[in-house]
Design an enzyme around this catalytic site. Structure first.
Site, PDB file in Angstrom:
ATOM      1  N   ASP A  10     -62.775 -26.948  -5.445  1.00  0.00           N
ATOM      2  CA  ASP A  10     -61.460 -26.591  -6.040  1.00  0.00           C
ATOM      3  C   ASP A  10     -61.351 -24.887  -5.527  1.00  0.00           C
ATOM      4  O   ASP A  10     -62.289 -24.205  -6.250  1.00  0.00           O
ATOM      5  CB  ASP A  10     -61.430 -26.529  -7.450  1.00  0.00           C
ATOM      6  CG  ASP A  10     -59.843 -26.143  -7.916  1.00  0.00           C
ATOM      7  OD1 ASP A  10     -59.194 -25.257  -7.150  1.00  0.00           O
ATOM      8  OD2 ASP A  10     -59.409 -26.293  -9.047  1.00  0.00           O
ATOM      9  N   VAL A  11     -60.766 -24.774  -4.620  1.00  0.00           N
ATOM     10  CA  VAL A  11     -60.845 -23.205  -4.212  1.00  0.00           C
ATOM     11  C   VAL A  11     -60.357 -22.136  -5.057  1.00  0.00           C
ATOM     12  O   VAL A  11     -60.682 -21.001  -4.647  1.00  0.00           O
ATOM     13  CB  VAL A  11     -59.900 -23.007  -2.769  1.00  0.00           C
ATOM     14  CG1 VAL A  11     -60.250 -24.078  -1.509  1.00  0.00           C
ATOM     15  CG2 VAL A  11     -58.666 -23.201  -2.927  1.00  0.00           C
ATOM     16  N   TYR A 102     -44.134 -20.203  -0.097  1.00  0.00           N
ATOM     17  CA  TYR A 102     -45.354 -20.293   1.113  1.00  0.00           C
ATOM     18  C   TYR A 102     -45.205 -18.898   2.016  1.00  0.00           C
ATOM     19  O   TYR A 102     -46.352 -18.593   2.334  1.00  0.00           O
ATOM     20  CB  TYR A 102     -44.803 -21.613   1.974  1.00  0.00           C
ATOM     21  CG  TYR A 102     -45.607 -21.755   3.113  1.00  0.00           C
ATOM     22  CD1 TYR A 102     -47.093 -22.588   2.964  1.00  0.00           C
ATOM     23  CD2 TYR A 102     -45.540 -21.509   4.230  1.00  0.00           C
ATOM     24  CE1 TYR A 102     -47.472 -22.648   4.082  1.00  0.00           C
ATOM     25  CE2 TYR A 102     -46.046 -21.576   5.538  1.00  0.00           C
ATOM     26  CZ  TYR A 102     -47.248 -22.615   5.230  1.00  0.00           C
ATOM     27  OH  TYR A 102     -48.094 -22.801   6.362  1.00  0.00           O
ATOM     28  N   LYS A 106     -48.604 -16.568   2.635  1.00  0.00           N
ATOM     29  CA  LYS A 106     -48.954 -16.495   4.039  1.00  0.00           C
ATOM     30  C   LYS A 106     -49.156 -15.005   4.292  1.00  0.00           C
ATOM     31  O   LYS A 106     -49.994 -14.331   5.218  1.00  0.00           O
ATOM     32  CB  LYS A 106     -48.233 -17.281   5.086  1.00  0.00           C
ATOM     33  CG  LYS A 106     -48.943 -18.754   4.797  1.00  0.00           C
ATOM     34  CD  LYS A 106     -50.180 -19.063   4.596  1.00  0.00           C
ATOM     35  CE  LYS A 106     -50.558 -20.755   4.424  1.00  0.00           C
ATOM     36  NZ  LYS A 106     -51.736 -20.910   4.500  1.00  0.00           N
TER      37      LYS A 106
END
Length: 129
Positions: A10-11, A102, A106
Site C-alpha cells: 500500500d503506497v 488527477y 500529477k
C-alpha cells in the site's frame, strides 16, 4: 530466467515501504531503480467529486511518491546512485475537464520530481517524470 520477487504494497503506508525496501535489499543486495506508478483517476467535475475522493487521489499519487522516494533514497545513495521514475501526465501541466484531482496530483508529482533531482543528483540518483 530472470530473478524477480513480488511484494504487496500500500503506497500510502510508510511502514510497508520500509519492509519492501528491506526485503529488496536482502534479496538482491542493492536497490537500483524505483518506478512510482500507482495512481487513480475518477473523471468527474469538481462539483461532483467528494472530498474523500480528492484526498484519496492526493494520498496515492503524491504522498505515495514521496514515501517511496524517501524509502529508497538512502539505499540508493549508499550504493552509489540509482534511478527514480515517477509516472506523471500531461494533465499535470494543463487543465482538463473532469480531471481536477488527477491533474493537481500529477502537477505535484512533476514538481516533486524536479525537487528530488535537484536535491539528490549529487548523490548519483536520477529522478525523472
Amino acid at each position: 530466467g530472470h530473478d524477480a520477487i513480488y511484494m504487496h504494497l500500500d503506497v500510502t503506508e510508510e511502514s510497508e515501504w520500509g519492509a519492501v525496501v528491506e526485503e529488496t535489499v536482502n534479496h538482491f543486495g542493492r536497490l537500483d531503480i524505483l518506478v512510482n506508478i500507482a495512481g487513480i483517476l475518477d473523471p468527474r467535475s469538481i462539483l461532483d467529486i467528494e472530498p474523500e475522493v480528492w484526498k484519496k487521489t492526493m494520498e496515492i499519487s503524491t504522498v505515495g511518491v514521496f514515501l517511496g522516494t524517501r524509502a529508497v533514497a538512502v539505499q540508493m545513495a549508499c550504493s552509489g546512485g540509482g534511478a527514480i521514475v515517477n509516472i506523471a501526465s500531461i494533465a499535470g501541466k494543463e487543465g482538463n475537464p473532469k480531471l481536477g484531482p488527477y491533474s493537481a496530483s500529477k502537477a505535484g508529482v512533476i514538481l516533486f520530481t524536479k525537487n528530488m533531482a535537484a536535491d539528490y543528483g549529487h548523490a548519483g540518483i536520477r529522478c525523472n517524470a
